[in-house]
Design an enzyme around this catalytic site. Sequence first.
Site, PDB file in Angstrom:
ATOM      1  N   HIS A 129      -6.962  -4.390  -5.816  1.00 37.42           N
ATOM      2  CA  HIS A 129      -7.499  -4.214  -7.154  1.00 37.42           C
ATOM      3  C   HIS A 129      -8.916  -4.778  -7.307  1.00 37.42           C
ATOM      4  CE1 HIS A 129      -4.242  -2.237  -9.177  1.00 37.42           C
ATOM      5  NE2 HIS A 129      -3.367  -3.036  -8.579  1.00 37.42           N
ATOM      6  N   ILE A 175       6.224 -11.964  -8.638  1.00 39.18           N
ATOM      7  CA  ILE A 175       5.015 -11.449  -7.979  1.00 39.18           C
ATOM      8  C   ILE A 175       4.992  -9.929  -8.125  1.00 39.18           C
ATOM      9  CG2 ILE A 175       3.601 -11.492  -5.892  1.00 39.18           C
ATOM     10  CD1 ILE A 175       4.121 -14.283  -7.068  1.00 39.18           C
ATOM     11  N   GLU A 218      14.823 -13.073   6.255  1.00 45.10           N
ATOM     12  CA  GLU A 218      14.799 -11.778   5.573  1.00 45.10           C
ATOM     13  C   GLU A 218      16.177 -11.138   5.644  1.00 45.10           C
ATOM     14  OE1 GLU A 218      12.717  -9.825   3.633  1.00 45.10           O
ATOM     15  OE2 GLU A 218      14.548  -8.625   3.659  1.00 45.10           O
ATOM     16  N   CYS A 254       5.768  13.115  16.885  1.00 35.21           N
ATOM     17  CA  CYS A 254       5.645  13.535  15.476  1.00 35.21           C
ATOM     18  C   CYS A 254       4.434  14.459  15.385  1.00 35.21           C
ATOM     19  CB  CYS A 254       5.453  12.297  14.597  1.00 35.21           C
ATOM     20  SG  CYS A 254       4.916  12.690  12.924  1.00 35.21           S
ATOM     21  N   THR A 307       9.836  -4.566  -2.188  1.00 36.93           N
ATOM     22  CA  THR A 307       8.777  -3.986  -3.018  1.00 36.93           C
ATOM     23  C   THR A 307       7.499  -3.722  -2.215  1.00 36.93           C
ATOM     24  OG1 THR A 307       9.700  -5.114  -4.930  1.00 36.93           O
ATOM     25  CG2 THR A 307       7.417  -4.418  -5.118  1.00 36.93           C
TER      26      THR A 307
HETATM   27  C1  LIG Z   1       5.284   0.692  -8.407  1.00 34.90           C
HETATM   28  C2  LIG Z   1       4.507  -0.481  -7.913  1.00 34.90           C
HETATM   29  C3  LIG Z   1       3.134  -0.388  -7.699  1.00 34.90           C
HETATM   30  C4  LIG Z   1       2.404  -1.482  -7.275  1.00 34.90           C
HETATM   31  N1  LIG Z   1       1.088  -1.334  -6.950  1.00 34.90           N
HETATM   32  C5  LIG Z   1       0.375  -2.394  -6.500  1.00 34.90           C
HETATM   33  C6  LIG Z   1      -0.963  -2.228  -6.100  1.00 34.90           C
HETATM   34  O1  LIG Z   1      -1.490  -1.126  -6.050  1.00 34.90           O
HETATM   35  N2  LIG Z   1      -1.670  -3.330  -5.756  1.00 34.90           N
HETATM   36  C7  LIG Z   1      -1.130  -4.574  -5.786  1.00 34.90           C
HETATM   37  O2  LIG Z   1      -1.841  -5.524  -5.530  1.00 34.90           O
HETATM   38  N3  LIG Z   1       0.180  -4.749  -6.080  1.00 34.90           N
HETATM   39  C8  LIG Z   1       0.938  -3.685  -6.424  1.00 34.90           C
HETATM   40  N4  LIG Z   1       2.260  -3.822  -6.717  1.00 34.90           N
HETATM   41  C9  LIG Z   1       2.863  -5.147  -6.601  1.00 34.90           C
HETATM   42  C10 LIG Z   1       3.223  -5.492  -5.158  1.00 34.90           C
HETATM   43  O3  LIG Z   1       3.816  -4.405  -4.510  1.00 34.90           O
HETATM   44  C11 LIG Z   1       4.161  -6.683  -5.178  1.00 34.90           C
HETATM   45  O4  LIG Z   1       3.558  -7.707  -5.930  1.00 34.90           O
HETATM   46  C12 LIG Z   1       4.451  -7.231  -3.794  1.00 34.90           C
HETATM   47  O5  LIG Z   1       4.829  -6.215  -2.905  1.00 34.90           O
HETATM   48  C13 LIG Z   1       5.553  -8.259  -3.893  1.00 34.90           C
HETATM   49  O6  LIG Z   1       5.784  -8.744  -2.608  1.00 34.90           O
HETATM   50  P1  LIG Z   1       6.900  -9.827  -2.361  1.00 34.90           P
HETATM   51  O7  LIG Z   1       6.787 -10.215  -0.921  1.00 34.90           O
HETATM   52  O8  LIG Z   1       6.774 -10.911  -3.358  1.00 34.90           O
HETATM   53  O9  LIG Z   1       8.277  -9.085  -2.660  1.00 34.90           O
HETATM   54  P2  LIG Z   1       9.097  -8.121  -1.694  1.00 34.90           P
HETATM   55  O10 LIG Z   1       8.235  -7.215  -0.927  1.00 34.90           O
HETATM   56  O11 LIG Z   1      10.169  -7.500  -2.507  1.00 34.90           O
HETATM   57  O12 LIG Z   1       9.733  -9.136  -0.654  1.00 34.90           O
HETATM   58  C14 LIG Z   1      10.817  -9.972  -0.985  1.00 34.90           C
HETATM   59  C15 LIG Z   1      11.751  -9.970   0.201  1.00 34.90           C
HETATM   60  O13 LIG Z   1      12.792 -10.899  -0.025  1.00 34.90           O
HETATM   61  C16 LIG Z   1      13.953 -10.404   0.616  1.00 34.90           C
HETATM   62  N5  LIG Z   1      15.141 -11.093   0.077  1.00 34.90           N
HETATM   63  C17 LIG Z   1      15.666 -10.981  -1.163  1.00 34.90           C
HETATM   64  N6  LIG Z   1      16.780 -11.727  -1.265  1.00 34.90           N
HETATM   65  C18 LIG Z   1      16.939 -12.352  -0.055  1.00 34.90           C
HETATM   66  C19 LIG Z   1      17.920 -13.248   0.468  1.00 34.90           C
HETATM   67  N7  LIG Z   1      18.990 -13.658  -0.247  1.00 34.90           N
HETATM   68  N8  LIG Z   1      17.774 -13.694   1.754  1.00 34.90           N
HETATM   69  C20 LIG Z   1      16.721 -13.256   2.510  1.00 34.90           C
HETATM   70  N9  LIG Z   1      15.791 -12.380   2.065  1.00 34.90           N
HETATM   71  C21 LIG Z   1      15.887 -11.952   0.797  1.00 34.90           C
HETATM   72  C22 LIG Z   1      13.899  -8.907   0.269  1.00 34.90           C
HETATM   73  O14 LIG Z   1      14.704  -8.134   1.122  1.00 34.90           O
HETATM   74  C23 LIG Z   1      12.420  -8.609   0.406  1.00 34.90           C
HETATM   75  O15 LIG Z   1      12.084  -8.117   1.688  1.00 34.90           O
HETATM   76  C24 LIG Z   1       3.039  -2.732  -7.097  1.00 34.90           C
HETATM   77  C25 LIG Z   1       4.423  -2.823  -7.278  1.00 34.90           C
HETATM   78  C26 LIG Z   1       5.157  -1.701  -7.629  1.00 34.90           C
HETATM   79  C27 LIG Z   1       6.633  -1.771  -7.706  1.00 34.90           C
END
Ligand SMILES: Cc1cc2nc3c(=O)[nH]c(=O)nc-3n(C[C@H](O)[C@H](O)[C@H](O)COP(=O)(O)OP(=O)(O)OC[C@H]3O[C@@H](n4cnc5c(N)ncnc54)[C@H](O)[C@@H]3O)c2cc1C
Length: 473
Positions: free
Chosen positions: A49, A335, A31, A400, A40
């Site tokens: 959902h 995702i 990370e 807090c 995100t």
């Molecule tokens: C406004 C909004 C509302 C949403 N609401 C919902 C909801 O209600 N219900 C639902 O099911 N989903 C929802 N989603 C979708 C959900 O939040 C995402 O699908 C999910 O959080 C994606 O997770 P992730 O682990 O794929 O990405 P992330 O959480 O972004 O994790 C990716 C990680 O990779 C790391 N990274 C990037 N580049 C590198 C690198 N070079 N080296 C090492 N680490 C790196 C980043 O720092 C990050 O921590 C919503 C999204 C948004 C933006």
Amino acid sequence: MYDVAIIGAGVTGTSIARKLSRYKLRIALLEKEADVSFGTSKANSGIIHGGFHHNKKYLKARLEISGAAMFDQLQRELGFPFRRCGILVAAMHHDEMEAAAHLFRQGQENGAPGIEFCSRERMLELEPKLSQNVVGGVYAPSGGIIEPYRFVFSLLESAVKNGTTVYTEFEASHAEWAENCWNITASDGRNILARYAVNAAGLYADNISKMFGAEEYTIEARKGAYFLLDRLAEGHPQRVVFPVPSRISKGMLVIPTVEGTTLIGPTADHVDNKEDKATEGNHLALISASAKLLVPSVSEQDAITNFAGLRPALNDDFYIAFSEKVPRFLQVAGIQSPGLTAAPAIARMVKDMLLKDGLELSEDPSYDPFIRQTVPVRTLPAEKRAELVEQNPAYGNIVCRCEEISEAEIVEAIRHGHTTLDGIKFYTRAQMGRCQGGFCTGKIIRLIQRETEIPYNKITKRGGDSLILEGEL
Ligand SMILES: Cc1cc2nc3c(=O)[nH]c(=O)nc-3n(C[C@H](O)[C@H](O)[C@H](O)COP(=O)(O)OP(=O)(O)OC[C@H]3O[C@@H](n4cnc5c(N)ncnc54)[C@H](O)[C@@H]3O)c2cc1C
């Protein structure tokens, strides 16, 4: 040498790490940020959902249904805040009823448990705070709410307990395939070797894919801004309230959070800069006007803070596949929503794909799916609190005041490795209340300094250069 290196510790990467930690494997979770869930996964609607928004021809729809069904067992094992409060989609005009009926039929076809097509009366019975203008809608009782960061922290704790190694501040910046493994180097020069690499880098999955010499694609950032309303807000509904969605977005909602506050939002705007999480004044007017159409007692006067998250959008669906260009590189990209809901099912799918590709998966007999579950002090009756304080007076020192978080709970977060202000906030809720850290930030900085010996002028809000204090005390 690791068997699997997972790049990205959001909900996707940590779910995969936990799933794989059940087997006799060496797993590395990489990370770039100072803590997990800082992408995100920390800033979204927190909704599990109800399985009706997407047609099941989409992978994301199928994974949403199977992921959502896994949350009861996950909660028993990991103890994160989660409640199946149910989801309503409220039609405000008769001409929206056709679209609502479509969602209902889609939910039925997808197998959404207990989904109902509702009359106006039924909608108002299910949610008395709904606008009297409601004409009918859809009710999905299996939908729920969750604290997303707390979920990720629990997954991480479980994965680490079962042998996963986590490298934070490890920004993968170079990758080379040699001698049957990936050599992944971080921007600070650290490197690890792994037989398989999994790309779960969210907004930056496109960069990672390029870095590995794999497929070229572009992840587009779509911003969603929110306002958070105080616990005492009158506009707090019992269930998640959606409008009838448009073609590109599920619309702006009113969400009762699992901790008793209310979220309104999100917007949906393309942004060029993947770090652009700014919110704007005119968003409040737009969001609160939309929220009031659904729940008229929502008031912008109750807003205590605002934030934005960025959806990692790639076409219309998740992209989960082995690279066709380079060996042993698994893409878990695009995702966006419903990624939080689908994460446990994504993890199972990734495990099956690795198995099919030849990764040996033999169950580790020492695997323990449970983690130690703590009950927040503020939820305990007075006698129980007194017992705790007797054992450890730090439970009696409330740091807090808004969220009633004790010194002992903050120290526990620090001892679990959360040493930034945001890490402690997401782990404990300290700084999340009405004053937004106005009264407790200084005290938390002192506790971090005492527990870790990090000098106060090196303590950050969220790692990197987000320093809080400068100079001499
Ligand atoms: C406004 C909004 C509302 C949403 N609401 C919902 C909801 O209600 N219900 C639902 O099911 N989903 C929802 N989603 C979708 C959900 O939040 C995402 O699908 C999910 O959080 C994606 O997770 P992730 O682990 O794929 O990405 P992330 O959480 O972004 O994790 C990716 C990680 O990779 C790391 N990274 C990037 N580049 C590198 C690198 N070079 N080296 C090492 N680490 C790196 C980043 O720092 C990050 O921590 C919503 C999204 C948004 C933006």
